[in-house]
Enzyme design. Structure first.
Site, PDB file in Angstrom:
ATOM      1  N   ARG A 162      58.229  86.948  41.373  1.00  0.00           N
ATOM      2  CA  ARG A 162      58.781  85.621  41.719  1.00  0.00           C
ATOM      3  C   ARG A 162      57.645  84.614  41.952  1.00  0.00           C
ATOM      4  NH1 ARG A 162      62.217  88.550  40.400  1.00  0.00           N
ATOM      5  NH2 ARG A 162      64.175  89.030  41.445  1.00  0.00           N
ATOM      6  N   SER A 236      69.081  83.937  46.155  1.00  0.00           N
ATOM      7  CA  SER A 236      68.331  84.603  47.229  1.00  0.00           C
ATOM      8  C   SER A 236      67.458  83.572  47.940  1.00  0.00           C
ATOM      9  CB  SER A 236      67.423  85.687  46.653  1.00  0.00           C
ATOM     10  OG  SER A 236      68.177  86.566  45.863  1.00  0.00           O
ATOM     11  N   GLU A 332      61.940  82.121  49.016  1.00  0.00           N
ATOM     12  CA  GLU A 332      61.839  82.041  47.556  1.00  0.00           C
ATOM     13  C   GLU A 332      62.247  80.642  47.093  1.00  0.00           C
ATOM     14  OE1 GLU A 332      63.588  85.303  45.153  1.00  0.00           O
ATOM     15  OE2 GLU A 332      64.541  83.707  43.984  1.00  0.00           O
TER      16      GLU A 332
HETATM   17  P1  FAD Z   1      65.123  73.800  39.979  1.00  0.00           P
HETATM   18  O1  FAD Z   1      65.876  74.313  41.155  1.00  0.00           O
HETATM   19  O2  FAD Z   1      65.516  72.471  39.455  1.00  0.00           O
HETATM   20  O3  FAD Z   1      63.568  73.773  40.330  1.00  0.00           O
HETATM   21  C1  FAD Z   1      62.977  74.909  40.920  1.00  0.00           C
HETATM   22  C2  FAD Z   1      61.459  74.695  40.975  1.00  0.00           C
HETATM   23  O4  FAD Z   1      60.948  74.645  39.648  1.00  0.00           O
HETATM   24  C3  FAD Z   1      61.041  73.381  41.623  1.00  0.00           C
HETATM   25  O5  FAD Z   1      59.806  73.603  42.254  1.00  0.00           O
HETATM   26  C4  FAD Z   1      60.852  72.431  40.441  1.00  0.00           C
HETATM   27  O6  FAD Z   1      59.929  71.412  40.696  1.00  0.00           O
HETATM   28  C5  FAD Z   1      60.330  73.376  39.391  1.00  0.00           C
HETATM   29  N1  FAD Z   1      60.708  72.998  38.025  1.00  0.00           N
HETATM   30  C6  FAD Z   1      61.950  73.048  37.477  1.00  0.00           C
HETATM   31  N2  FAD Z   1      61.893  72.703  36.176  1.00  0.00           N
HETATM   32  C7  FAD Z   1      60.592  72.426  35.908  1.00  0.00           C
HETATM   33  C8  FAD Z   1      59.880  72.004  34.731  1.00  0.00           C
HETATM   34  N3  FAD Z   1      60.485  71.817  33.562  1.00  0.00           N
HETATM   35  N4  FAD Z   1      58.553  71.805  34.844  1.00  0.00           N
HETATM   36  C9  FAD Z   1      57.902  71.990  36.014  1.00  0.00           C
HETATM   37  N5  FAD Z   1      58.516  72.381  37.140  1.00  0.00           N
HETATM   38  C10 FAD Z   1      59.843  72.603  37.083  1.00  0.00           C
HETATM   39  N6  FAD Z   1      66.479  83.464  40.286  1.00  0.00           N
HETATM   40  C11 FAD Z   1      65.983  84.633  39.781  1.00  0.00           C
HETATM   41  O7  FAD Z   1      64.769  84.737  39.538  1.00  0.00           O
HETATM   42  N7  FAD Z   1      66.806  85.676  39.522  1.00  0.00           N
HETATM   43  C12 FAD Z   1      68.132  85.645  39.744  1.00  0.00           C
HETATM   44  O8  FAD Z   1      68.836  86.597  39.481  1.00  0.00           O
HETATM   45  C13 FAD Z   1      68.684  84.435  40.299  1.00  0.00           C
HETATM   46  N8  FAD Z   1      70.007  84.341  40.598  1.00  0.00           N
HETATM   47  C14 FAD Z   1      70.501  83.211  41.136  1.00  0.00           C
HETATM   48  C15 FAD Z   1      71.860  83.151  41.441  1.00  0.00           C
HETATM   49  C16 FAD Z   1      72.413  81.998  41.986  1.00  0.00           C
HETATM   50  C17 FAD Z   1      73.888  81.954  42.304  1.00  0.00           C
HETATM   51  C18 FAD Z   1      71.581  80.876  42.220  1.00  0.00           C
HETATM   52  C19 FAD Z   1      72.181  79.604  42.763  1.00  0.00           C
HETATM   53  C20 FAD Z   1      70.232  80.929  41.950  1.00  0.00           C
HETATM   54  C21 FAD Z   1      69.667  82.105  41.401  1.00  0.00           C
HETATM   55  N9  FAD Z   1      68.304  82.211  41.109  1.00  0.00           N
HETATM   56  C22 FAD Z   1      67.795  83.363  40.556  1.00  0.00           C
HETATM   57  C23 FAD Z   1      67.381  81.082  41.402  1.00  0.00           C
HETATM   58  C24 FAD Z   1      67.328  80.018  40.274  1.00  0.00           C
HETATM   59  O9  FAD Z   1      68.480  80.054  39.493  1.00  0.00           O
HETATM   60  C25 FAD Z   1      66.127  80.223  39.356  1.00  0.00           C
HETATM   61  O10 FAD Z   1      64.940  80.188  40.101  1.00  0.00           O
HETATM   62  C26 FAD Z   1      66.065  79.172  38.250  1.00  0.00           C
HETATM   63  O11 FAD Z   1      65.013  79.460  37.348  1.00  0.00           O
HETATM   64  C27 FAD Z   1      65.881  77.748  38.793  1.00  0.00           C
HETATM   65  O12 FAD Z   1      66.066  76.853  37.699  1.00  0.00           O
HETATM   66  P2  FAD Z   1      66.394  75.327  37.926  1.00  0.00           P
HETATM   67  O13 FAD Z   1      66.321  74.676  36.593  1.00  0.00           O
HETATM   68  O14 FAD Z   1      67.652  75.181  38.675  1.00  0.00           O
HETATM   69  O15 FAD Z   1      65.160  74.867  38.818  1.00  0.00           O
HETATM   70  P1  NAP Z   2      70.858  95.064  44.577  1.00  0.00           P
HETATM   71  O1  NAP Z   2      71.158  95.702  43.270  1.00  0.00           O
HETATM   72  O2  NAP Z   2      71.849  95.168  45.688  1.00  0.00           O
HETATM   73  O3  NAP Z   2      69.464  95.605  45.108  1.00  0.00           O
HETATM   74  C1  NAP Z   2      68.894  95.081  46.298  1.00  0.00           C
HETATM   75  C2  NAP Z   2      67.430  94.819  46.069  1.00  0.00           C
HETATM   76  O4  NAP Z   2      66.788  96.044  45.803  1.00  0.00           O
HETATM   77  C3  NAP Z   2      67.206  93.912  44.899  1.00  0.00           C
HETATM   78  O5  NAP Z   2      66.882  92.664  45.403  1.00  0.00           O
HETATM   79  C4  NAP Z   2      66.116  94.574  44.078  1.00  0.00           C
HETATM   80  O6  NAP Z   2      64.902  93.879  44.061  1.00  0.00           O
HETATM   81  C5  NAP Z   2      65.874  95.911  44.742  1.00  0.00           C
HETATM   82  N1  NAP Z   2      66.113  96.972  43.747  1.00  0.00           N
HETATM   83  C6  NAP Z   2      67.297  97.518  43.382  1.00  0.00           C
HETATM   84  N2  NAP Z   2      67.108  98.496  42.475  1.00  0.00           N
HETATM   85  C7  NAP Z   2      65.783  98.551  42.230  1.00  0.00           C
HETATM   86  C8  NAP Z   2      64.970  99.342  41.382  1.00  0.00           C
HETATM   87  N3  NAP Z   2      65.479 100.298  40.602  1.00  0.00           N
HETATM   88  N4  NAP Z   2      63.644  99.109  41.387  1.00  0.00           N
HETATM   89  C9  NAP Z   2      63.109  98.159  42.158  1.00  0.00           C
HETATM   90  N5  NAP Z   2      63.835  97.361  42.999  1.00  0.00           N
HETATM   91  C10 NAP Z   2      65.148  97.572  43.040  1.00  0.00           C
HETATM   92  O7  NAP Z   2      70.483  93.526  44.366  1.00  0.00           O
HETATM   93  P2  NAP Z   2      71.397  92.229  44.190  1.00  0.00           P
HETATM   94  O8  NAP Z   2      71.181  91.349  45.334  1.00  0.00           O
HETATM   95  O9  NAP Z   2      72.779  92.618  43.777  1.00  0.00           O
HETATM   96  O10 NAP Z   2      70.679  91.563  42.930  1.00  0.00           O
HETATM   97  C11 NAP Z   2      70.647  92.210  41.689  1.00  0.00           C
HETATM   98  C12 NAP Z   2      69.513  91.642  40.842  1.00  0.00           C
HETATM   99  O11 NAP Z   2      69.735  90.250  40.620  1.00  0.00           O
HETATM  100  C13 NAP Z   2      68.159  91.759  41.510  1.00  0.00           C
HETATM  101  O12 NAP Z   2      67.184  92.026  40.540  1.00  0.00           O
HETATM  102  C14 NAP Z   2      67.942  90.407  42.134  1.00  0.00           C
HETATM  103  O13 NAP Z   2      66.577  90.054  42.203  1.00  0.00           O
HETATM  104  C15 NAP Z   2      68.683  89.492  41.161  1.00  0.00           C
HETATM  105  N6  NAP Z   2      69.189  88.311  41.877  1.00  0.00           N
HETATM  106  C16 NAP Z   2      68.294  87.353  42.217  1.00  0.00           C
HETATM  107  C17 NAP Z   2      68.699  86.208  42.870  1.00  0.00           C
HETATM  108  C18 NAP Z   2      67.716  85.116  43.181  1.00  0.00           C
HETATM  109  O14 NAP Z   2      68.135  84.040  43.564  1.00  0.00           O
HETATM  110  N7  NAP Z   2      66.444  85.357  43.023  1.00  0.00           N
HETATM  111  C19 NAP Z   2      70.033  86.057  43.209  1.00  0.00           C
HETATM  112  C20 NAP Z   2      70.900  87.064  42.876  1.00  0.00           C
HETATM  113  C21 NAP Z   2      70.473  88.201  42.210  1.00  0.00           C
HETATM  114  P3  NAP Z   2      64.532  92.660  43.086  1.00  0.00           P
HETATM  115  O15 NAP Z   2      65.206  91.464  43.682  1.00  0.00           O
HETATM  116  O16 NAP Z   2      63.077  92.616  43.203  1.00  0.00           O
HETATM  117  O17 NAP Z   2      65.018  92.956  41.719  1.00  0.00           O
END
Ligand code: FAD
Ligand code: NAP
Length: 336
Positions: A162, A236, A332
């Site tokens: 991340r 998250s 995050e």
């Molecule tokens: P924004 O929220 O608009 O911006 C985020 C950051 O990126 C800010 O710092 C902004 O300045 C910068 N930024 C955005 N676009 C640009 C650009 N073109 N150039 C330079 N900087 C830029 N994230 C995960 O990694 N895994 C997941 O599974 C995941 N699940 C999610 C589920 C839900 C329900 C929600 C609401 C969010 C989730 N996220 C997840 C977080 C988010 O969706 C991601 O981080 C996504 O990439 C953000 O994209 P955005 O365009 O909305 O960025």
């Molecule tokens: P989950 O399956 O309930 O697992 C809980 C956490 O354990 C996850 O966050 C994941 O870490 C870690 N994990 C599970 N299995 C793993 C494996 N085999 N090896 C290493 N790490 C493991 O998680 P969840 O909340 O439902 O999310 C599922 C996936 O979607 C995850 O990868 C999560 O990152 C992603 N997600 C991200 C966001 C976001 O906003 N960033 C939101 C929703 C879901 P990791 O998070 O490092 O994968």
């Protein structure tokens, strides 16, 4: 250009915050013109995509650039691979669907992540055992101070968990304009995550396709994550902490069932959602600020919470987890 423009429709927490100036950006040409034109305003630039990883805690004394650069181009194609170049303003999930419709593998585990393509490199988006860095070839980005168009290869992006160059030394210095990704025409699905593997087994799929993986990831996500169109959230709120094995062993004396994931360097990843749930915060609500009742890692806005209220709640949770477990959670979400 708009002045004192409310970003409420453009962030998934649904928070009101005025941007001093707001520009939609449809091309590199647009972007360069705005950068050169606005230099005399002496305000910082802030780039947004889908606003799904942002917590707005106040009005922004800044020039907000909202990315709408479109296009999915095929740059190279062989029998086994395809190299695509995608505009920063393309919706991430729409790209995933487009690649699946052409039977290109690589993005299926990243289905249903909100936001736009230009943000994917920022935190090296990841889910279900796959990270953006695995498909990234290079990133095109415009330097906000000079208007210079730079290219960053994947190693130059310094992707981490991340994390990337764009969250560290290059933070807020670039607008990512286009992203190059190398996808495969055949691939073994990545089923390392238990929930996905179990869903595959439950359907009796012996040879799951990339389409199965995408469908099942979408179903699992929809069953436990709040839809931002219904309840404001940014996914998250904290990263999963990676901590020393000794600390984990000490905690496991009191919590033998704590889920842990060993890392290559000997440290251990602990799910932040589990730490928050054990601390009693799951489903907690104060006013309209809350912690989601199905996934404790998600801070939610039930309606009219302010960014400051959401931040205060998140920091309270962070302090409580630190007190109970001696683990510091790192946000995050980008807090502005
Ligand atoms: P924004 O929220 O608009 O911006 C985020 C950051 O990126 C800010 O710092 C902004 O300045 C910068 N930024 C955005 N676009 C640009 C650009 N073109 N150039 C330079 N900087 C830029 N994230 C995960 O990694 N895994 C997941 O599974 C995941 N699940 C999610 C589920 C839900 C329900 C929600 C609401 C969010 C989730 N996220 C997840 C977080 C988010 O969706 C991601 O981080 C996504 O990439 C953000 O994209 P955005 O365009 O909305 O960025
Ligand atoms: P989950 O399956 O309930 O697992 C809980 C956490 O354990 C996850 O966050 C994941 O870490 C870690 N994990 C599970 N299995 C793993 C494996 N085999 N090896 C290493 N790490 C493991 O998680 P969840 O909340 O439902 O999310 C599922 C996936 O979607 C995850 O990868 C999560 O990152 C992603 N997600 C991200 C966001 C976001 O906003 N960033 C939101 C929703 C879901 P990791 O998070 O490092 O994968």
């Amino acid at each position: 250009m708009r002045a004192d423009f409310d970003l409420q429709p453009f962030n998934t927490f649904g928070l009101h915050a005025l941007a001093r100036y707001y520009f939609p950006v449809y091309s590199e040409h647009d972007l360069l013109a705005i950068l050169m034109d606005q230099r005399s305003a002496h305000l910082p630039f802030r780039v947004i995509g889908g606003g799904s990883n942002l917590l707005l805690t106040s009005d922004l004394e800044a020039i907000v650039l909202h990315m709408f650069i479109h296009g999915i181009e095929v740059m190279e194609e062989t029998e086994t691979e395809v190299l695509i170049r995608v505009g920063a303003g393309v919706e991430w999930h729409a790209l995933v669907m487009e690649t699946l419709s052409r039977n290109w593998a690589g993005l299926e585990n990243l289905s249903l992540i909100p936001g736009k393509v230009g943000a994917a490199p920022i935190q090296n988006i990841g889910a279900y055992g796959v990270e953006f860095k695995e498909v990234c070839e290079k990133v095109e980005a415009m330097h906000l101070a000079t208007g210079r168009l730079d290219e960053f290869t994947a190693p130059q992006c310094k992707f981490g968990y991340r994390d990337s160059l764009f969250k560290q030394e290059a933070k807020n210095r670039y607008a990512i304009t286009r992203v190059w990704m190398r996808l495969r025409k055949t691939a073994e699905p990545n089923l390392t995550y238990a929930a996905l593997r179990q869903a595959v087994e439950a359907e009796g799929l012996t040879h799951p396709t990339i389409h199965d993986v995408s469908r099942l990831v979408t179903a699992i996500r929809s069953s436990k994550l709040p839809d931002p169109r219904q309840i404001g959230n940014a996914g998250s709120f904290f990263k999963n902490p990676v901590v020393a094995a000794e600390l984990v062993r000490a905690i496991q004396e009191a919590y033998p069932h704590m889920p842990v994931f060993a890392q290559e360097d000997g440290n251990v990843k602990v799910p932040a959602g589990w730490l928050i749930e054990q601390s009693g915060w799951k489903g907690y609500r104060r006013g309209d600020a809350g912690i989601h009742d199905k996934q404790a890692l998600v801070v939610v806005n039930h309606g009219s919470a302010t960014g400051q209220e959401l931040r205060a709640l998140a920091f309270e949770v962070q302090a409580d987890v630190q007190k109970r477990f001696g683990i510091e959670l790192e946000p995050e979400v980008n807090i502005w």
